[in-house]
Design a protein around this motif. Structure first.
Motif, PDB file in Angstrom:
ATOM      1  N   ALA A   1      -8.725  12.927 -23.354  1.00 51.35           N
ATOM      2  CA  ALA A   1      -9.242  13.818 -22.313  1.00 51.35           C
ATOM      3  C   ALA A   1      -8.117  14.406 -21.464  1.00 51.35           C
ATOM      4  CB  ALA A   1     -10.231  13.080 -21.433  1.00 51.35           C
ATOM      5  N   GLY A   2      -6.893  14.005 -21.732  1.00 46.40           N
ATOM      6  CA  GLY A   2      -5.738  14.550 -21.011  1.00 46.40           C
ATOM      7  C   GLY A   2      -5.094  13.529 -20.088  1.00 46.40           C
ATOM      8  N   PRO A   3      -3.850  13.797 -19.683  1.00 50.69           N
ATOM      9  CA  PRO A   3      -3.111  12.830 -18.870  1.00 50.69           C
ATOM     10  C   PRO A   3      -3.694  12.632 -17.474  1.00 50.69           C
ATOM     11  CG  PRO A   3      -1.858  14.863 -19.088  1.00 50.69           C
ATOM     12  CD  PRO A   3      -3.032  14.977 -20.009  1.00 50.69           C
ATOM     13  N   LEU A   4      -4.301  13.655 -16.899  1.00 50.00           N
ATOM     14  CA  LEU A   4      -4.888  13.485 -15.578  1.00 50.00           C
ATOM     15  C   LEU A   4      -6.076  12.524 -15.638  1.00 50.00           C
ATOM     16  CD1 LEU A   4      -4.981  14.109 -12.588  1.00 50.00           C
ATOM     17  CD2 LEU A   4      -6.355  16.129 -13.117  1.00 50.00           C
ATOM     18  N   VAL A   5      -6.933  12.689 -16.634  1.00 52.58           N
ATOM     19  CA  VAL A   5      -8.076  11.787 -16.793  1.00 52.58           C
ATOM     20  C   VAL A   5      -7.579  10.367 -17.065  1.00 52.58           C
ATOM     21  CG1 VAL A   5     -10.092  11.243 -18.225  1.00 52.58           C
ATOM     22  CG2 VAL A   5      -9.656  13.609 -17.513  1.00 52.58           C
ATOM     23  N   PHE A   6      -6.546  10.231 -17.895  1.00 47.26           N
ATOM     24  CA  PHE A   6      -5.994   8.903 -18.167  1.00 47.26           C
ATOM     25  C   PHE A   6      -5.441   8.281 -16.888  1.00 47.26           C
ATOM     26  CE2 PHE A   6      -2.548   6.027 -19.540  1.00 47.26           C
ATOM     27  CZ  PHE A   6      -3.322   5.107 -20.227  1.00 47.26           C
TER      28      PHE A   6
ATOM     29  N   ILE B   1      -6.131   4.357 -12.471  1.00 42.90           N
ATOM     30  CA  ILE B   1      -6.336   4.046 -11.057  1.00 42.90           C
ATOM     31  C   ILE B   1      -7.684   3.345 -10.862  1.00 42.90           C
ATOM     32  CG2 ILE B   1      -6.712   5.072  -8.773  1.00 42.90           C
ATOM     33  CD1 ILE B   1      -4.626   7.253  -9.675  1.00 42.90           C
ATOM     34  N   ALA B   2      -8.715   3.839 -11.532  1.00 43.60           N
ATOM     35  CA  ALA B   2     -10.063   3.259 -11.408  1.00 43.60           C
ATOM     36  C   ALA B   2     -10.130   1.838 -11.959  1.00 43.60           C
ATOM     37  CB  ALA B   2     -11.081   4.147 -12.121  1.00 43.60           C
ATOM     38  N   ALA B   3      -9.220   1.486 -12.870  1.00 44.92           N
ATOM     39  CA  ALA B   3      -9.222   0.133 -13.434  1.00 44.92           C
ATOM     40  C   ALA B   3      -8.943  -0.922 -12.368  1.00 44.92           C
ATOM     41  CB  ALA B   3      -8.207   0.029 -14.574  1.00 44.92           C
TER      42      ALA B   3
ATOM     43  N   PRO C   1      -9.953  -1.095  -8.880  1.00 43.46           N
ATOM     44  CA  PRO C   1     -11.154  -1.597  -8.193  1.00 43.46           C
ATOM     45  C   PRO C   1     -12.191  -2.190  -9.148  1.00 43.46           C
ATOM     46  CG  PRO C   1     -11.066   0.807  -8.097  1.00 43.46           C
ATOM     47  CD  PRO C   1      -9.757   0.331  -8.661  1.00 43.46           C
ATOM     48  N   LEU C   2     -12.302  -1.612 -10.331  1.00 44.98           N
ATOM     49  CA  LEU C   2     -13.226  -2.161 -11.326  1.00 44.98           C
ATOM     50  C   LEU C   2     -12.799  -3.576 -11.719  1.00 44.98           C
ATOM     51  CD1 LEU C   2     -15.706  -1.507 -13.107  1.00 44.98           C
ATOM     52  CD2 LEU C   2     -14.091  -0.685 -14.830  1.00 44.98           C
ATOM     53  N   GLY C   3     -11.509  -3.752 -11.931  1.00 43.93           N
ATOM     54  CA  GLY C   3     -10.978  -5.066 -12.281  1.00 43.93           C
ATOM     55  C   GLY C   3     -11.116  -6.077 -11.157  1.00 43.93           C
ATOM     56  N   LEU C   4     -10.912  -5.631  -9.917  1.00 41.86           N
ATOM     57  CA  LEU C   4     -11.087  -6.537  -8.774  1.00 41.86           C
ATOM     58  C   LEU C   4     -12.523  -7.053  -8.714  1.00 41.86           C
ATOM     59  CD1 LEU C   4      -9.051  -4.662  -6.035  1.00 41.86           C
ATOM     60  CD2 LEU C   4      -8.585  -6.965  -6.908  1.00 41.86           C
ATOM     61  N   TRP C   5     -13.472  -6.141  -8.865  1.00 40.24           N
ATOM     62  CA  TRP C   5     -14.879  -6.540  -8.841  1.00 40.24           C
ATOM     63  C   TRP C   5     -15.181  -7.538  -9.953  1.00 40.24           C
ATOM     64  CZ3 TRP C   5     -18.162  -5.006 -12.949  1.00 40.24           C
ATOM     65  CH2 TRP C   5     -19.477  -5.478 -12.835  1.00 40.24           C
ATOM     66  N   ALA C   6     -14.803  -7.199 -11.179  1.00 36.44           N
ATOM     67  CA  ALA C   6     -15.122  -8.054 -12.323  1.00 36.44           C
ATOM     68  C   ALA C   6     -14.420  -9.402 -12.211  1.00 36.44           C
ATOM     69  CB  ALA C   6     -14.732  -7.351 -13.622  1.00 36.44           C
ATOM     70  N   THR C   7     -13.185  -9.395 -11.764  1.00 34.53           N
ATOM     71  CA  THR C   7     -12.435 -10.641 -11.621  1.00 34.53           C
ATOM     72  C   THR C   7     -13.088 -11.542 -10.581  1.00 34.53           C
ATOM     73  OG1 THR C   7     -10.382  -9.577 -12.302  1.00 34.53           O
ATOM     74  CG2 THR C   7     -10.172 -11.630 -11.054  1.00 34.53           C
ATOM     75  N   ARG C   8     -13.473 -10.967  -9.459  1.00 34.63           N
ATOM     76  CA  ARG C   8     -14.133 -11.770  -8.409  1.00 34.63           C
ATOM     77  C   ARG C   8     -15.407 -12.423  -8.936  1.00 34.63           C
ATOM     78  NH1 ARG C   8     -12.839  -7.188  -4.205  1.00 34.63           N
ATOM     79  NH2 ARG C   8     -10.923  -8.030  -3.301  1.00 34.63           N
ATOM     80  N   VAL C   9     -16.185 -11.668  -9.703  1.00 31.37           N
ATOM     81  CA  VAL C   9     -17.439 -12.215 -10.239  1.00 31.37           C
ATOM     82  C   VAL C   9     -17.152 -13.360 -11.206  1.00 31.37           C
ATOM     83  CG1 VAL C   9     -19.447 -11.696 -11.697  1.00 31.37           C
ATOM     84  CG2 VAL C   9     -18.760 -10.086  -9.909  1.00 31.37           C
ATOM     85  N   VAL C  10     -16.224 -13.151 -12.124  1.00 26.83           N
ATOM     86  CA  VAL C  10     -15.924 -14.181 -13.126  1.00 26.83           C
ATOM     87  C   VAL C  10     -15.300 -15.407 -12.472  1.00 26.83           C
ATOM     88  CG1 VAL C  10     -14.541 -14.711 -15.176  1.00 26.83           C
ATOM     89  CG2 VAL C  10     -15.788 -12.549 -15.027  1.00 26.83           C
ATOM     90  N   VAL C  11     -14.424 -15.191 -11.494  1.00 30.53           N
ATOM     91  CA  VAL C  11     -13.826 -16.322 -10.773  1.00 30.53           C
ATOM     92  C   VAL C  11     -14.907 -17.123 -10.053  1.00 30.53           C
ATOM     93  CG1 VAL C  11     -12.368 -16.896  -8.776  1.00 30.53           C
ATOM     94  CG2 VAL C  11     -11.504 -15.374 -10.559  1.00 30.53           C
TER      95      VAL C  11
ATOM     96  N   GLY D   1      -2.287  -3.108 -16.504  1.00 26.50           N
ATOM     97  CA  GLY D   1      -0.831  -3.129 -16.642  1.00 26.50           C
ATOM     98  C   GLY D   1      -0.319  -2.302 -17.804  1.00 26.50           C
ATOM     99  N   VAL D   2      -0.936  -2.444 -18.967  1.00 26.21           N
ATOM    100  CA  VAL D   2      -0.432  -1.691 -20.118  1.00 26.21           C
ATOM    101  C   VAL D   2      -0.776  -0.210 -19.988  1.00 26.21           C
ATOM    102  CG1 VAL D   2      -2.302  -1.921 -21.834  1.00 26.21           C
ATOM    103  CG2 VAL D   2       0.094  -1.930 -22.570  1.00 26.21           C
ATOM    104  N   TRP D   3      -1.883   0.123 -19.329  1.00 19.81           N
ATOM    105  CA  TRP D   3      -2.174   1.541 -19.100  1.00 19.81           C
ATOM    106  C   TRP D   3      -1.144   2.157 -18.149  1.00 19.81           C
ATOM    107  CZ3 TRP D   3      -8.043   3.070 -18.803  1.00 19.81           C
ATOM    108  CH2 TRP D   3      -8.646   2.821 -20.049  1.00 19.81           C
ATOM    109  N   ILE D   4      -0.707   1.390 -17.153  1.00 16.93           N
ATOM    110  CA  ILE D   4       0.374   1.884 -16.291  1.00 16.93           C
ATOM    111  C   ILE D   4       1.629   2.127 -17.136  1.00 16.93           C
ATOM    112  CG2 ILE D   4       1.963   1.245 -14.418  1.00 16.93           C
ATOM    113  CD1 ILE D   4      -0.484  -0.182 -13.094  1.00 16.93           C
ATOM    114  N   ALA D   5       1.930   1.195 -18.035  1.00 15.13           N
ATOM    115  CA  ALA D   5       3.088   1.343 -18.917  1.00 15.13           C
ATOM    116  C   ALA D   5       2.953   2.546 -19.845  1.00 15.13           C
ATOM    117  CB  ALA D   5       3.297   0.066 -19.727  1.00 15.13           C
ATOM    118  N   LEU D   6       1.723   2.929 -20.156  1.00 13.08           N
ATOM    119  CA  LEU D   6       1.472   4.073 -21.051  1.00 13.08           C
ATOM    120  C   LEU D   6       1.459   5.414 -20.327  1.00 13.08           C
ATOM    121  CD1 LEU D   6      -1.370   2.573 -23.284  1.00 13.08           C
ATOM    122  CD2 LEU D   6       0.988   3.045 -23.981  1.00 13.08           C
ATOM    123  N   LEU D   7       1.454   5.420 -19.004  1.00 11.64           N
ATOM    124  CA  LEU D   7       1.412   6.690 -18.268  1.00 11.64           C
ATOM    125  C   LEU D   7       2.545   7.648 -18.656  1.00 11.64           C
ATOM    126  CD1 LEU D   7       0.241   5.464 -14.755  1.00 11.64           C
ATOM    127  CD2 LEU D   7      -0.986   7.048 -16.272  1.00 11.64           C
TER     128      LEU D   7
END
Length: 161
Positions: free
Chosen positions: A39-44, A49-51, A53-63, A81-87
């Protein structure tokens, strides 16, 4: 049990694979990243970035469900982390007018460098990891991803001397 949170936290179940669930989660994040990059680099970038807050929510629930502050099955942090590395790859491919897979050496470098920094935990990566909360779970991999992204850029520069 919140099934959606568990699917997010385990990156569609890849965190349940043993041994080395973090490596499996990182591997699962690569094709997902490629799909989003279409979908392009901006969408990526926005998805990366959205990962957080989404990750914080999911991690809190699983913890909360497990009682462990950093369960090994939680690998949404590896995706971040790897998506940041792929930017740099997403933006570099767009800048060069080529598809992201054409920069395949960068994908390998992003994977290897991210795993190196995530396991080694130098300096700020380790500081974040020692927080002992959902922010620490997510931020240590975000910082490892930044280190890996810098490495990807440096290696691309060396390759094009």
């Amino acid at each position: 049990m919140n099934r959606a949170a568990h699917l997010v936290a385990t990156v569609l179940g890849s965190g349940n694979l043993k041994p080395a669930s973090g490596t499996w989660g990182t591997l699962a994040a690569l094709p997902l990243g490629w799909v989003v990059m279409q979908a392009g680099p901006l969408v990526f970038t926005l998805a990366t970035i959205a990962a957080l807050p989404l990750g914080l929510w999911a991690t809190r629930v699983v913890v909360a469900d497990s009682g462990d502050h950093d369960p090994s099955k939680v690998v949404i942090d590896e995706l971040l982390g790897v998506w940041i590395a792929l930017l740099p790859i997403a933006w570099g491919a767009a800048s060069a007018g080529v598809t992201a897979e054409r920069l395949w050496p960068g994908w390998i470098a992003a994977f290897l460098l991210f795993r190196l920094f995530d396991i080694w935990k130098p300096g700020p990566v380790g500081w974040m990891d020692r927080r002992g909360d959902a922010w620490g779970v997510m931020l240590d991999d975000a910082v490892a991803g930044v280190f890996a992204a810098v490495g990807v850029i440096a290696l691309a520069g060396l390759a094009h001397l």
